[in-house]
Motif scaffolding. Structure first.
Motif, PDB file in Angstrom:
ATOM      1  N   ALA A 132       0.539  -1.460  -0.022  1.00 42.65           N
ATOM      2  CA  ALA A 132      -0.246   0.134   0.168  1.00 42.65           C
ATOM      3  C   ALA A 132       0.603   1.170   0.197  1.00 42.65           C
ATOM      4  O   ALA A 132       0.399   2.403  -0.651  1.00 42.65           O
ATOM      5  N   ARG A 133       1.924   1.499   0.868  1.00 37.84           N
ATOM      6  CA  ARG A 133       2.887   2.580   0.572  1.00 37.84           C
ATOM      7  C   ARG A 133       3.300   2.750  -0.981  1.00 37.84           C
ATOM      8  O   ARG A 133       3.624   3.779  -1.126  1.00 37.84           O
ATOM      9  N   ALA A 134       4.736   0.685  -1.303  1.00 36.61           N
ATOM     10  CA  ALA A 134       4.901   2.083  -2.337  1.00 36.61           C
ATOM     11  C   ALA A 134       3.550   2.029  -3.812  1.00 36.61           C
ATOM     12  O   ALA A 134       4.194   2.666  -4.540  1.00 36.61           O
ATOM     13  N   ALA A 135       2.223   1.694  -3.156  1.00 35.27           N
ATOM     14  CA  ALA A 135       1.523   2.423  -4.338  1.00 35.27           C
ATOM     15  C   ALA A 135       0.739   3.586  -3.499  1.00 35.27           C
ATOM     16  O   ALA A 135       0.317   3.993  -4.646  1.00 35.27           O
ATOM     17  N   GLY A 136       0.989   3.784  -2.149  1.00 37.10           N
ATOM     18  CA  GLY A 136       0.651   5.669  -2.453  1.00 37.10           C
ATOM     19  C   GLY A 136      -0.832   5.596  -2.492  1.00 37.10           C
ATOM     20  O   GLY A 136      -1.056   6.813  -2.026  1.00 37.10           O
ATOM     21  N   LEU A 137      -0.965   4.808  -1.984  1.00 34.59           N
ATOM     22  CA  LEU A 137      -2.825   4.242  -0.797  1.00 34.59           C
ATOM     23  C   LEU A 137      -2.887   3.980   0.517  1.00 34.59           C
ATOM     24  O   LEU A 137      -2.203   3.573   0.945  1.00 34.59           O
ATOM     25  N   PRO A 138      -3.732   4.324   1.059  1.00 38.35           N
ATOM     26  CA  PRO A 138      -3.988   3.862   1.846  1.00 38.35           C
ATOM     27  C   PRO A 138      -4.660   2.213   2.367  1.00 38.35           C
ATOM     28  O   PRO A 138      -4.260   1.427   1.167  1.00 38.35           O
ATOM     29  N   ASN A 139      -4.459   1.513   2.960  1.00 36.44           N
ATOM     30  CA  ASN A 139      -4.754  -0.199   3.541  1.00 36.44           C
ATOM     31  C   ASN A 139      -6.053  -0.638   2.658  1.00 36.44           C
ATOM     32  O   ASN A 139      -5.885  -1.399   1.744  1.00 36.44           O
ATOM     33  N   ALA A 140      -6.819   0.549   3.435  1.00 37.92           N
ATOM     34  CA  ALA A 140      -8.417   0.284   2.076  1.00 37.92           C
ATOM     35  C   ALA A 140      -8.988  -0.115   1.059  1.00 37.92           C
ATOM     36  O   ALA A 140      -9.437  -0.728   0.839  1.00 37.92           O
ATOM     37  N   THR A 141      -7.617   1.053   0.493  1.00 42.95           N
ATOM     38  CA  THR A 141      -8.587   1.360  -0.814  1.00 42.95           C
ATOM     39  C   THR A 141      -7.476   0.278  -1.276  1.00 42.95           C
ATOM     40  O   THR A 141      -7.891  -0.470  -3.024  1.00 42.95           O
ATOM     41  N   LEU A 142      -6.404  -0.135  -1.145  1.00 43.12           N
ATOM     42  CA  LEU A 142      -5.492  -1.401  -1.906  1.00 43.12           C
ATOM     43  C   LEU A 142      -6.632  -2.781  -1.292  1.00 43.12           C
ATOM     44  O   LEU A 142      -6.768  -2.920  -2.330  1.00 43.12           O
ATOM     45  N   MET A 143      -7.130  -2.481  -0.814  1.00 44.77           N
ATOM     46  CA  MET A 143      -8.058  -3.675  -0.222  1.00 44.77           C
ATOM     47  C   MET A 143      -9.193  -4.048  -1.357  1.00 44.77           C
ATOM     48  O   MET A 143      -9.407  -4.859  -1.986  1.00 44.77           O
ATOM     49  N   ARG A 144      -9.709  -2.595  -1.465  1.00 44.24           N
ATOM     50  CA  ARG A 144     -11.003  -2.414  -2.306  1.00 44.24           C
ATOM     51  C   ARG A 144     -10.403  -2.473  -3.697  1.00 44.24           C
ATOM     52  O   ARG A 144     -11.164  -3.234  -3.662  1.00 44.24           O
ATOM     53  N   GLU A 145      -9.172  -2.082  -3.725  1.00 42.66           N
ATOM     54  CA  GLU A 145      -8.936  -2.254  -5.451  1.00 42.66           C
ATOM     55  C   GLU A 145      -8.257  -3.822  -5.443  1.00 42.66           C
ATOM     56  O   GLU A 145      -8.439  -4.621  -6.792  1.00 42.66           O
ATOM     57  N   ALA A 146      -8.015  -4.540  -4.451  1.00 44.27           N
ATOM     58  CA  ALA A 146      -7.812  -5.339  -4.702  1.00 44.27           C
ATOM     59  C   ALA A 146      -9.728  -6.676  -5.177  1.00 44.27           C
ATOM     60  O   ALA A 146      -9.290  -7.816  -6.049  1.00 44.27           O
ATOM     61  N   LEU A 147     -10.158  -6.303  -4.602  1.00 42.00           N
ATOM     62  CA  LEU A 147     -11.081  -6.944  -4.625  1.00 42.00           C
ATOM     63  C   LEU A 147     -12.184  -6.287  -5.524  1.00 42.00           C
ATOM     64  O   LEU A 147     -13.955  -6.746  -6.095  1.00 42.00           O
TER      65      LEU A 147
ATOM     66  N   LEU B 258     -13.785  -3.070  -5.944  1.00 49.14           N
ATOM     67  CA  LEU B 258     -14.525  -2.560  -5.651  1.00 49.14           C
ATOM     68  C   LEU B 258     -13.901  -1.063  -6.251  1.00 49.14           C
ATOM     69  O   LEU B 258     -15.212  -0.590  -6.359  1.00 49.14           O
ATOM     70  N   VAL B 259     -12.947  -0.715  -6.187  1.00 45.44           N
ATOM     71  CA  VAL B 259     -12.777   0.751  -6.608  1.00 45.44           C
ATOM     72  C   VAL B 259     -11.490   0.569  -8.082  1.00 45.44           C
ATOM     73  O   VAL B 259     -10.155  -0.564  -8.219  1.00 45.44           O
ATOM     74  N   GLU B 260     -11.305   1.483  -8.478  1.00 44.67           N
ATOM     75  CA  GLU B 260     -10.485   1.711  -9.707  1.00 44.67           C
ATOM     76  C   GLU B 260      -9.526   2.996  -8.478  1.00 44.67           C
ATOM     77  O   GLU B 260      -9.773   4.036  -8.872  1.00 44.67           O
ATOM     78  N   ALA B 261      -8.044   2.814  -7.561  1.00 44.69           N
ATOM     79  CA  ALA B 261      -7.470   3.509  -7.447  1.00 44.69           C
ATOM     80  C   ALA B 261      -6.527   5.092  -7.907  1.00 44.69           C
ATOM     81  O   ALA B 261      -6.318   3.864  -8.974  1.00 44.69           O
ATOM     82  N   ARG B 262      -7.146   5.899  -7.839  1.00 50.38           N
ATOM     83  CA  ARG B 262      -5.903   6.753  -8.003  1.00 50.38           C
ATOM     84  C   ARG B 262      -4.808   6.837  -8.074  1.00 50.38           C
ATOM     85  O   ARG B 262      -4.372   6.457  -7.014  1.00 50.38           O
ATOM     86  N   ARG B 263      -3.697   6.498  -9.270  1.00 57.02           N
ATOM     87  CA  ARG B 263      -2.701   6.899  -8.264  1.00 57.02           C
ATOM     88  C   ARG B 263      -1.943   7.748  -8.130  1.00 57.02           C
ATOM     89  O   ARG B 263      -1.611   9.203  -9.097  1.00 57.02           O
TER      90      ARG B 263
END
Length: 108
Positions: free
Chosen positions: A17-32, A34-39
């Motif tokens: 999550a840190r390497a991607a610059g994302l909160p842990n929750a966003t990384l999890m939702r992206e893995a499922l 559910l969301v497409e996280a902005r980088r």
């Protein structure tokens, strides 16, 4: 949602999550899916001396702006010496260029 994982698995997820610059929750939702996280681009580190110097120049710009606005509000806009204002703007521009050059290696 709570799920179980080993400390090493958790550390791996946090690192990812840190390497991607994302909160842990966003990384999890992206893995499922559910969301497409902005980088996000990482915020660049800036020398505190540069920040302080630019803030001082910004203060000069504020003083100049207040002076002009005060003259306009009080009906003295016709008395503003445009050459004096232009001269001060050039001084500020040159000072900012010096500051940036000093902190980027161009002024040494």
């Amino acid at each position: 949602m709570i799920f179980r994982c080993t400390p090493s698995e958790k550390a791996a997820l946090v690192a990812k999550a840190r390497a991607a610059g994302l909160p842990n929750a966003t990384l999890m939702r992206e893995a499922l899916g559910l969301v497409e996280a902005r980088r996000r681009k990482p915020v660049p580190r800036v020398d505190p001396k540069l920040t302080f110097a630019i803030a001082r120049v910004g203060g000069n710009l504020n003083q100049l702006s207040r002076w002009i606005n005060g003259a306009v509000k009080s009906g003295r806009a016709s008395q503003i010496d445009a050459l004096k204002v232009a001269t001060q703007l050039v001084v500020i521009e040159r000072r900012m260029a010096q500051i940036v050059a000093t902190h980027t290696g161009g002024g040494e």
